[in-house]
Design an enzyme around this catalytic site. Structure first.
Site, PDB file in Angstrom:
ATOM      1  N   ASN A 210       0.866  -1.181   0.000  1.00  0.00           N
ATOM      2  CA  ASN A 210       0.000   0.000   0.000  1.00  0.00           C
ATOM      3  C   ASN A 210       0.902   1.230   0.000  1.00  0.00           C
ATOM      4  OD1 ASN A 210      -1.776   2.073   0.551  1.00  0.00           O
ATOM      5  ND2 ASN A 210      -2.228   1.410   2.648  1.00  0.00           N
TER       6      ASN A 210
ATOM      7  N   LYS B 158       0.147   4.303  -0.270  1.00  0.00           N
ATOM      8  CA  LYS B 158      -0.439   5.524   0.301  1.00  0.00           C
ATOM      9  C   LYS B 158      -0.168   6.709  -0.641  1.00  0.00           C
ATOM     10  CE  LYS B 158       0.008   3.316   4.735  1.00  0.00           C
ATOM     11  NZ  LYS B 158       0.103   3.415   6.162  1.00  0.00           N
TER      12      LYS B 158
ATOM     13  N   HIS C 284      -9.336   1.219   4.804  1.00  0.00           N
ATOM     14  CA  HIS C 284      -8.066   1.375   5.522  1.00  0.00           C
ATOM     15  C   HIS C 284      -8.278   2.303   6.727  1.00  0.00           C
ATOM     16  CE1 HIS C 284      -3.987   2.608   6.458  1.00  0.00           C
ATOM     17  NE2 HIS C 284      -3.614   1.470   5.895  1.00  0.00           N
TER      18      HIS C 284
ATOM     19  N   GLU D  93      -6.624   4.650   7.875  1.00  0.00           N
ATOM     20  CA  GLU D  93      -6.407   6.080   7.601  1.00  0.00           C
ATOM     21  C   GLU D  93      -7.641   6.694   6.952  1.00  0.00           C
ATOM     22  OE1 GLU D  93      -2.712   5.625   5.499  1.00  0.00           O
ATOM     23  OE2 GLU D  93      -1.735   5.102   7.391  1.00  0.00           O
TER      24      GLU D  93
ATOM     25  N   GLU E  52      -5.407  -5.099  10.602  1.00  0.00           N
ATOM     26  CA  GLU E  52      -4.391  -4.063  10.793  1.00  0.00           C
ATOM     27  C   GLU E  52      -4.662  -3.317  12.090  1.00  0.00           C
ATOM     28  OE1 GLU E  52      -2.388  -2.761   6.959  1.00  0.00           O
ATOM     29  OE2 GLU E  52      -4.220  -1.605   7.067  1.00  0.00           O
TER      30      GLU E  52
ATOM     31  N   GLY F 128       2.422   2.212  10.742  1.00  0.00           N
ATOM     32  CA  GLY F 128       3.377   3.318  10.605  1.00  0.00           C
ATOM     33  C   GLY F 128       4.093   3.669  11.893  1.00  0.00           C
TER      34      GLY F 128
ATOM     35  N   SER G 102       3.385  -2.197  10.316  1.00  0.00           N
ATOM     36  CA  SER G 102       4.829  -2.258  10.548  1.00  0.00           C
ATOM     37  C   SER G 102       5.456  -3.592  10.146  1.00  0.00           C
ATOM     38  CB  SER G 102       5.149  -1.908  12.013  1.00  0.00           C
ATOM     39  OG  SER G 102       4.766  -0.565  12.278  1.00  0.00           O
TER      40      SER G 102
HETATM   41  P1  PGA Z   1       2.896   0.262   7.640  1.00  0.00           P
HETATM   42  O1  PGA Z   1       1.440   0.472   7.014  1.00  0.00           O
HETATM   43  O2  PGA Z   1       3.429  -1.041   7.061  1.00  0.00           O
HETATM   44  O3  PGA Z   1       3.693   1.450   7.200  1.00  0.00           O
HETATM   45  O4  PGA Z   1       2.733   0.172   9.112  1.00  0.00           O
HETATM   46  C1  PGA Z   1       0.565  -0.603   6.840  1.00  0.00           C
HETATM   47  C2  PGA Z   1      -0.722  -0.126   6.231  1.00  0.00           C
HETATM   48  O5  PGA Z   1      -1.119   1.005   6.489  1.00  0.00           O
HETATM   49  O6  PGA Z   1      -1.367  -0.869   5.482  1.00  0.00           O
END
Ligand code: PGA
Length: 255
Positions: free
Chosen positions: A9, A11, A95, A97, A167, A173, A213
């Site tokens: 992903n 982003k 997601h 976010e 997740e 992140g 992560s």
């Molecule tokens: P990250 O993000 O691997 O940077 O923690 C995962 C995601 O948002 O799908």
């Protein structure tokens, strides 16, 4: 029996030029990888170019979001059919976010998931608890609510292809991933809920992937659990060597 799915992903990262460069390099690096479904999800602007760049390879393409209507006066939105026509076969839905920053709800996740399936896209439906919810021991209840509302009305016959991404919001992140035991517990719970909704056969075929992560250094431990069928990778998917290392670790022979 489930093919591991590793999805990157991106982003809001990478211009069209950067995305094409990445895609060309990735397809070359993973060209001999068998037994892993590999997907990258660029920003909408790069979707078509990336799909072109990975055509006839073992790398698939996904959108990071979609809208549920086919067309109309919906400024800023992109329809499932447009995404499919641009060359994508997957769509990330819900997601955290999008839920946290853009007002996505379980109800909109449901509409988007149904629209993705109807357009022939494989939805990757994201669920997961916040830190406060985990600390209040609400994790499993939150997952139940998100799955029940997010997948409501989807007939069992259409559910086998979908993927659910567990997740934990506190792991995204932050560099702080779930422990393999925390992931195993959540994934087993998601699978059990899918079994209740769709029956044992379908639940056994849905992929439940982990996100938060994921890095080359921790992916092997996370994938060791029988119910963890792959990973949704953010930060570590932005560079070819680290994303390719995660793909390599997911090969059935590597596990
Ligand atoms: P990250 O993000 O691997 O940077 O923690 C995962 C995601 O948002 O799908």
């Amino acid at each position: 029996m489930r093919r591991p799915l590793i999805a990157g992903n991106w982003k809001m990262f990478k211009t069209v030029r950067e995305a094409i460069g990445f895609a060309e390099e990735l397809r070359n690096v993973v060209k001999d990888v068998a037994g892993v479904e590999i997907v990258v999800a660029p920003p909408f602007t790069a979707l078509h170019a990336v799909a072109d760049a990975v055509r006839n390879s073992n790398v698939g393409v996904g959108a990071q979001d979609l809208y549920w209507e086919a067309e109309g006066a919906f400024t800023g939105e992109v329809s499932p059919g447009m995404i499919k026509e641009a060359g994508a076969d997957y769509a990330i839905v819900g997601h955290s976010e999008r839920r946290r920053l853009f007002g996505e709800t379980d109800a909109s996740v449901n509409r988007k998931t149904r629209a993705a399936i109807a357009a022939g896209l494989t939805p990757i439906v994201c669920v997961g608890e916040t830190l406060e919810e985990r600390e209040r021991a609400e994790t499993l209840g939150v997952l139940d609510r998100q799955i029940d509302a997010g997948l409501e009305g989807i007939p069992a016959g259409q559910a086998a292809g979908l993927a659910v991404a567990y997740e934990p919001v506190w792991a995204i992140g932050t560099g702080r991933h779930a422990t393999p035991a925390q992931a195993a517990e959540a994934h087993a719970h998601v699978r059990a809920r899918l079994r209740q909704r769709f029956g044992a056969d379908v639940a056994a075929r849905c992929r439940v992937i982990y996100g938060g992560s994921v890095k080359p250094e921790n992916v092997r431990d996370l994938l060791a659990s029988a119910d963890v069928d792959g990973a949704l990778v953010g930060g570590a998917s932005l560079d070819v060597p680290s994303f390719a290392a995660i793909v390599m670790a997911a090969r059935p022979a590597a596990l």
